[in-house]
Scaffold this motif. Structure first.
Motif, mmCIF file in Angstrom:
data_model
loop_
_atom_site.group_PDB
_atom_site.id
_atom_site.type_symbol
_atom_site.label_atom_id
_atom_site.label_comp_id
_atom_site.label_asym_id
_atom_site.label_seq_id
_atom_site.Cartn_x
_atom_site.Cartn_y
_atom_site.Cartn_z
ATOM 1 N N ALA A 40 0.875 6.017 -8.803
ATOM 2 C CA ALA A 40 1.379 5.329 -7.608
ATOM 3 C C ALA A 40 2.683 5.926 -7.088
ATOM 4 O O ALA A 40 3.291 5.378 -6.163
ATOM 5 N N GLU A 41 3.129 7.031 -7.704
ATOM 6 C CA GLU A 41 4.418 7.616 -7.318
ATOM 7 C C GLU A 41 4.215 8.689 -6.246
ATOM 8 O O GLU A 41 4.094 9.879 -6.528
ATOM 9 N N THR A 42 4.191 8.244 -5.006
ATOM 10 C CA THR A 42 3.935 9.146 -3.877
ATOM 11 C C THR A 42 4.939 10.292 -3.816
ATOM 12 O O THR A 42 4.576 11.447 -3.566
ATOM 13 N N ASP A 43 6.209 9.996 -4.043
ATOM 14 C CA ASP A 43 7.250 11.031 -3.955
ATOM 15 C C ASP A 43 6.982 12.182 -4.913
ATOM 16 O O ASP A 43 7.188 13.353 -4.573
ATOM 17 N N CYS A 44 6.536 11.860 -6.127
ATOM 18 C CA CYS A 44 6.261 12.896 -7.132
ATOM 19 C C CYS A 44 5.110 13.788 -6.683
ATOM 20 O O CYS A 44 5.144 15.017 -6.876
ATOM 21 N N HIS A 45 4.097 13.190 -6.075
ATOM 22 C CA HIS A 45 2.954 13.968 -5.595
ATOM 23 C C HIS A 45 3.369 14.887 -4.440
ATOM 24 O O HIS A 45 2.900 16.024 -4.333
ATOM 25 N N ILE A 46 4.256 14.396 -3.582
ATOM 26 C CA ILE A 46 4.738 15.226 -2.466
ATOM 27 C C ILE A 46 5.513 16.428 -3.008
ATOM 28 O O ILE A 46 5.342 17.556 -2.533
ATOM 29 N N VAL A 47 6.365 16.200 -4.003
ATOM 30 C CA VAL A 47 7.119 17.303 -4.613
ATOM 31 C C VAL A 47 6.160 18.317 -5.223
ATOM 32 O O VAL A 47 6.332 19.534 -5.076
ATOM 33 N N ALA A 48 5.114 17.828 -5.903
ATOM 34 C CA ALA A 48 4.135 18.730 -6.518
ATOM 35 C C ALA A 48 3.416 19.558 -5.456
ATOM 36 O O ALA A 48 3.190 20.764 -5.638
ATOM 37 N N MET A 49 3.062 18.924 -4.334
ATOM 38 C CA MET A 49 2.396 19.651 -3.244
ATOM 39 C C MET A 49 3.327 20.684 -2.627
ATOM 40 O O MET A 49 2.899 21.768 -2.217
ATOM 41 N N TRP A 50 4.616 20.352 -2.555
ATOM 42 C CA TRP A 50 5.599 21.295 -2.030
ATOM 43 C C TRP A 50 5.654 22.547 -2.906
ATOM 44 O O TRP A 50 5.675 23.669 -2.404
ATOM 45 N N PHE A 51 5.647 22.345 -4.228
ATOM 46 C CA PHE A 51 5.636 23.498 -5.135
ATOM 47 C C PHE A 51 4.307 24.245 -5.052
ATOM 48 O O PHE A 51 4.270 25.478 -5.204
ATOM 49 N N GLY A 88 4.022 9.539 5.046
ATOM 50 C CA GLY A 88 3.866 8.305 5.795
ATOM 51 C C GLY A 88 3.414 7.133 4.942
ATOM 52 O O GLY A 88 3.351 5.996 5.427
ATOM 53 N N ASP A 89 3.120 7.390 3.671
ATOM 54 C CA ASP A 89 2.710 6.319 2.756
ATOM 55 C C ASP A 89 3.844 5.310 2.590
ATOM 56 O O ASP A 89 5.011 5.690 2.447
ATOM 57 N N MET A 90 3.512 4.030 2.587
ATOM 58 C CA MET A 90 4.534 2.992 2.494
ATOM 59 C C MET A 90 5.307 3.040 1.175
ATOM 60 O O MET A 90 6.405 2.500 1.067
ATOM 61 N N ASN A 91 4.735 3.699 0.163
ATOM 62 C CA ASN A 91 5.403 3.790 -1.135
ATOM 63 C C ASN A 91 6.363 4.975 -1.232
ATOM 64 O O ASN A 91 6.990 5.182 -2.274
ATOM 65 N N CYS A 92 6.448 5.779 -0.166
ATOM 66 C CA CYS A 92 7.334 6.947 -0.191
ATOM 67 C C CYS A 92 8.788 6.488 -0.050
ATOM 68 O O CYS A 92 9.184 5.930 0.970
ATOM 69 N N VAL A 93 9.583 6.743 -1.085
ATOM 70 C CA VAL A 93 10.971 6.266 -1.132
ATOM 71 C C VAL A 93 11.918 7.225 -0.392
ATOM 72 O O VAL A 93 12.830 6.797 0.306
ATOM 73 N N ASN A 94 11.685 8.519 -0.552
ATOM 74 C CA ASN A 94 12.598 9.536 -0.010
ATOM 75 C C ASN A 94 11.996 10.255 1.195
ATOM 76 O O ASN A 94 12.080 11.477 1.316
ATOM 77 N N ARG A 95 11.401 9.494 2.095
ATOM 78 C CA ARG A 95 10.657 10.075 3.213
ATOM 79 C C ARG A 95 11.487 11.056 4.032
ATOM 80 O O ARG A 95 11.036 12.164 4.339
ATOM 81 N N THR A 96 12.705 10.675 4.392
ATOM 82 C CA THR A 96 13.517 11.518 5.281
ATOM 83 C C THR A 96 13.773 12.898 4.674
ATOM 84 O O THR A 96 13.544 13.931 5.313
ATOM 85 N N ILE A 97 14.240 12.924 3.428
ATOM 86 C CA ILE A 97 14.554 14.207 2.782
ATOM 87 C C ILE A 97 13.290 15.012 2.526
ATOM 88 O O ILE A 97 13.261 16.238 2.753
ATOM 89 N N LEU A 98 12.226 14.356 2.070
ATOM 90 C CA LEU A 98 10.995 15.085 1.761
ATOM 91 C C LEU A 98 10.365 15.662 3.018
ATOM 92 O O LEU A 98 9.880 16.799 3.004
ATOM 93 N N GLU A 99 10.380 14.905 4.115
ATOM 94 C CA GLU A 99 9.879 15.460 5.381
ATOM 95 C C GLU A 99 10.732 16.653 5.810
ATOM 96 O O GLU A 99 10.206 17.663 6.301
ATOM 97 N N GLY A 100 12.048 16.544 5.619
ATOM 98 C CA GLY A 100 12.931 17.651 5.965
ATOM 99 C C GLY A 100 12.607 18.909 5.174
ATOM 100 O O GLY A 100 12.562 20.011 5.728
#
Length: 418
Positions: free
Chosen positions: A188-199, A226-238
């Protein structure tokens, strides 16, 4: 009865495309493309965007560019075409302060669209604005930083990801990325998945040299933001837009690269230190160097700022320091690693040759030049300095070695320069 009344059922696509002639006269495609970078307003594919940007670079008449944009919308089917029309109108409304023609189009669409469609479009505009809110100048805003699991239990995992990337061990990096997606505790940790996709996008870019596919991975990551569980949306989108900017620049799409960078800058301007701040300075310097539209003093200052915000104990230091330093040395030699070679050999004065040599001297080859891409960049700079210092034999030898090295095809920009 008003055409836009709720009782009148009018197809949004027909309503918008009936105004094609007005769009040909009044629409500013560059403003629309800029607004469409906001995730909720995206309605064109990367390939379609690239084609429109190419037409603008060739200074094709505006009417033809708008006609092509309309053709792209017509090609879409069913609900996608309706959605594209709504997003196009939303882009027009969002940018009417930047282009007077969009004021006229807004009035035309307001008269022609049904009330329920106009409400849907206004909702799109409101949501887009909510991600673009300007900072109130009278209220000092604190720097933003990573929060939640990314700076807690996942920080050790991210450090390992940086370590594998920094030394170019893509096999272990890929395994670690897969491990993140397979970890049940991170489901359920969206931020971690986004970081993994970035790598994952870094692997696609650096290991395989497939910049278009890297952009596809980043688009998927952007959607996940855009997932509601994304905590660091601004920085990760940047971060995602910053990396997109780099990939578009490598593909020669300078205008798209700048638009992506502007989106990154909007999100990361209030980050005080660290990777995001350093790379923001470096990315802007690279783009401006490639376009040659800004003062060289300003660009040089950007590279210096990028190096100043790095700390040697940062997990990303080994990845960022060589990239920034080599790019700065290239800048002094009138070269941009973000674009392919121009039609003329650069003219470099003695002072800048000396600055490039001094900058390159801060790099320790065995400790810092570990990634294959950095090895190509480092070799190119050495060869170019030999050439500029009149050491032709050594320069030719190194250039020949560089262009014949297996894997050089993955860094076409360096290959074209060499």
């Amino acid at each position: 009865m008003k055409l836009g009344s709720a009782e009148t059922q009018v197809d949004v696509t027909d309503c918008v495309l009936r105004q094609s002639m007005d769009m040909i006269y009044y629409l500013d495609t560059s403003e629309v493309l800029k607004a469409s970078l906001i995730p909720i307003l995206t309605f064109l594919t990367n390939d379609e965007t690239e084609k429109l940007e190419h037409l603008m670079d060739l200074e094709i008449p505006t009417e033809r560019i708008v006609r092509r944009l309309i053709q792209f919308i017509k090609r879409q089917e069913g609900d996608k075409r309706d959605s594209a029309c709504r997003k196009l109108v939303a882009c027009v409304i969002l940018t009417k302060e930047n282009h007077l023609g969009h004021v006229d189009l807004d009035e035309i669409f307001s008269e022609q669209l049904p009330d329920h469609e106009h409400s849907c479009i206004q909702q799109l505009v409101s949501e887009a604005k909510s991600t673009q809110k300007p900072l109130a100048p009278e209220k000092p805003v604190p720097f933003i930083k990573i929060e939640g699991i990314l700076c807690e239990s996942f920080s050790d995992t991210e450090r390992v990801l940086w370590e594998f990337f920094s030394i170019g061990d893509y096999r272990k990096l890929e395994d670690k990325v897969i491990e993140v997606f397979g970890d049940p505790t991170l489901k359920a940790e969206t931020d971690c998945h986004i970081v993994a996709m970035w790598f994952k996008s870094l692997i696609v870019m650096h290991k395989y040299g497939e910049y278009s596919r890297a952009i596809e991975v980043l688009n998927d990551a952007l959607e996940l933001c855009g997932d509601m569980n994304c905590v660091n949306r601004t920085i990760l989108e940047g971060r995602i837009y910053q990396r997109m900017s780099q990939n578009h620049l490598m593909l020669g799409r300078k205008h798209v690269a700048m638009l992506c960078f502007e989106q990154a800058k909007d999100r990361l301007q209030m980050v005080g230190i660290g990777y995001d701040k350093a790379n923001m300075f470096c990315r802007e310097a690279k783009i401006l160097s490639a376009q040659e539209t800004e003062s060289r003093v300003k660009i040089e200052k950007m590279y210096e700022n990028a190096l100043c915000v790095l700390k040697r104990d940062d997990p990303y230091f080994l990845a960022s320091f060589p990239s920034i330093t080599l790019s700065k040395a290239a800048f002094y030699l009138r070269v941009s690693f973000g674009s392919k070679a121009g039609s003329h050999m650069p003219q470099v004065d003695t002072a800048d040759i000396r600055k490039a040599e001094e900058t390159l001297a801060t790099v320790n080859e065995s400790k810092h030049i570990l990634l294959e891409m950095r090895q190509f960049e480092y070799s190119f700079l050495r060869a170019e300095l030999y050439r500029l210092r009149g050491r032709e034999r050594e320069a030719r030898e190194l250039f020949r070695e560089l262009t014949s090295t297996p894997g050089s095809s993955k860094v076409e920009n360096i290959l074209s320069l060499a």
